[in-house]
Design a protein around this motif. Structure first.
Motif, PDB file in Angstrom:
ATOM      1  N   VAL A  38      90.457  51.515  28.811  1.00 35.75           N
ATOM      2  CA  VAL A  38      91.431  51.032  29.300  1.00 35.75           C
ATOM      3  C   VAL A  38      92.382  50.607  28.438  1.00 35.75           C
ATOM      4  O   VAL A  38      91.836  49.639  27.607  1.00 35.75           O
ATOM      5  CB  VAL A  38      91.224  49.716  30.223  1.00 35.75           C
ATOM      6  N   ILE A  39      93.626  50.880  28.409  1.00 37.91           N
ATOM      7  CA  ILE A  39      94.560  50.567  27.520  1.00 37.91           C
ATOM      8  C   ILE A  39      95.725  49.855  27.994  1.00 37.91           C
ATOM      9  O   ILE A  39      96.112  50.143  29.109  1.00 37.91           O
ATOM     10  CB  ILE A  39      95.298  51.904  26.854  1.00 37.91           C
ATOM     11  N   ARG A  93     100.749  46.683  31.014  1.00 34.80           N
ATOM     12  CA  ARG A  93     100.552  47.898  32.043  1.00 34.80           C
ATOM     13  C   ARG A  93      99.368  48.622  31.368  1.00 34.80           C
ATOM     14  O   ARG A  93      98.984  48.586  30.400  1.00 34.80           O
ATOM     15  CB  ARG A  93     101.611  49.028  32.181  1.00 34.80           C
ATOM     16  N   LYS A  94      98.582  49.265  32.379  1.00 33.72           N
ATOM     17  CA  LYS A  94      97.360  49.809  32.092  1.00 33.72           C
ATOM     18  C   LYS A  94      97.365  51.469  32.038  1.00 33.72           C
ATOM     19  O   LYS A  94      98.095  51.875  32.832  1.00 33.72           O
ATOM     20  CB  LYS A  94      96.313  49.450  33.042  1.00 33.72           C
ATOM     21  N   PHE A  95      96.756  51.863  31.098  1.00 34.20           N
ATOM     22  CA  PHE A  95      96.515  53.470  30.998  1.00 34.20           C
ATOM     23  C   PHE A  95      94.839  53.699  30.830  1.00 34.20           C
ATOM     24  O   PHE A  95      94.281  52.908  30.024  1.00 34.20           O
ATOM     25  CB  PHE A  95      97.367  53.968  29.832  1.00 34.20           C
ATOM     26  N   CYS A 106      94.465  57.844  34.300  1.00 30.52           N
ATOM     27  CA  CYS A 106      95.136  57.200  35.551  1.00 30.52           C
ATOM     28  C   CYS A 106      95.955  56.116  34.905  1.00 30.52           C
ATOM     29  O   CYS A 106      95.656  55.525  33.825  1.00 30.52           O
ATOM     30  CB  CYS A 106      93.621  56.309  36.034  1.00 30.52           C
ATOM     31  N   ALA A 107      97.136  55.604  35.303  1.00 29.88           N
ATOM     32  CA  ALA A 107      98.073  54.918  34.561  1.00 29.88           C
ATOM     33  C   ALA A 107      99.114  54.307  35.405  1.00 29.88           C
ATOM     34  O   ALA A 107      99.224  54.754  36.753  1.00 29.88           O
ATOM     35  CB  ALA A 107      98.655  55.594  33.570  1.00 29.88           C
ATOM     36  N   GLN A 108      99.402  53.148  35.092  1.00 31.40           N
ATOM     37  CA  GLN A 108     100.496  52.350  35.828  1.00 31.40           C
ATOM     38  C   GLN A 108     101.924  52.925  35.126  1.00 31.40           C
ATOM     39  O   GLN A 108     102.132  52.871  33.927  1.00 31.40           O
ATOM     40  CB  GLN A 108     100.484  50.973  35.626  1.00 31.40           C
ATOM     41  N   ASN A 126     105.863  54.560  40.369  1.00 32.90           N
ATOM     42  CA  ASN A 126     104.416  54.296  40.918  1.00 32.90           C
ATOM     43  C   ASN A 126     103.651  53.413  40.452  1.00 32.90           C
ATOM     44  O   ASN A 126     103.412  53.250  39.357  1.00 32.90           O
ATOM     45  CB  ASN A 126     103.711  55.816  40.992  1.00 32.90           C
ATOM     46  N   PRO A 127     102.940  52.587  41.313  1.00 35.09           N
ATOM     47  CA  PRO A 127     101.937  51.573  41.042  1.00 35.09           C
ATOM     48  C   PRO A 127     101.010  52.241  39.973  1.00 35.09           C
ATOM     49  O   PRO A 127     100.446  51.596  39.120  1.00 35.09           O
ATOM     50  CB  PRO A 127     101.515  50.995  42.170  1.00 35.09           C
ATOM     51  N   TRP A 128     100.252  53.227  40.617  1.00 35.74           N
ATOM     52  CA  TRP A 128      99.274  53.919  39.598  1.00 35.74           C
ATOM     53  C   TRP A 128      99.576  55.309  40.014  1.00 35.74           C
ATOM     54  O   TRP A 128      99.691  56.072  40.942  1.00 35.74           O
ATOM     55  CB  TRP A 128      97.901  53.418  40.278  1.00 35.74           C
TER      56      TRP A 128
END
Length: 139
Positions: free
Chosen positions: A72-73, A79-81, A98-100, A104-106
């Motif tokens: 998780v970055i 924001r998360k990636f 999977c990313a924000q 799009n929220p995700w």
């Protein structure tokens, strides 16, 4: 009456055995997913630590893909990636992301890709460029 009791106990035993087997399989899957997350972490560690826009990266449960352990970055905008590693028989197509994103929220990719494609998508995410799904919208 003894036959009814025996039937009830046998049914209960079968359910308990199935529950125990299911728990064992979940634990084995979690161990395997943790090892895969560690492998992805090792693969991307140098790259992630060299990018200025990244605030932090760690192995943590996924927001999107079955809560599986993954890399998780977090960027400076919080924001998360996520990078998910799943060894496959396909040539160098072992990763999913999977990313924000902005619109799009995700964004959850169901397509497996190689590590260079993941790095490309990560760079686009950091630059907040158009996403794959945005480019499919009618203008």
């Amino acid at each position: 009456m003894d036959e009814l009791l025996a039937t009830a106990k046998m049914a209960k035993g079968k359910v308990e055995a199935a529950r125990a087997k299911s728990k064992e399989l979940r634990e084995q899957r979690l161990i395997k997913e943790q090892l895969w997350a560690e492998e992805a972490y090792k693969t991307f560690q140098t790259t992630l630590s060299s990018l200025d826009d990244i605030e932090a990266f760690e192995i943590a449960p996924s927001h999107g893909i079955d809560s599986a352990p993954c890399v998780v970055i977090t960027d400076k905008a919080n924001r998360k990636f996520e990078i998910h590693y799943h060894p496959s028989s396909l040539a160098n197509s072992d990763y999913r992301v999977c990313a924000q994103w902005k619109k799009n929220p995700w964004y959850d990719s169901s397509v497996f890709m190689n590590k260079f494609k993941v790095a490309e998508i990560l760079g686009r995410w950091l630059a907040e460029t158009q996403t794959i799904t945005d480019s499919l919208e009618c203008k």
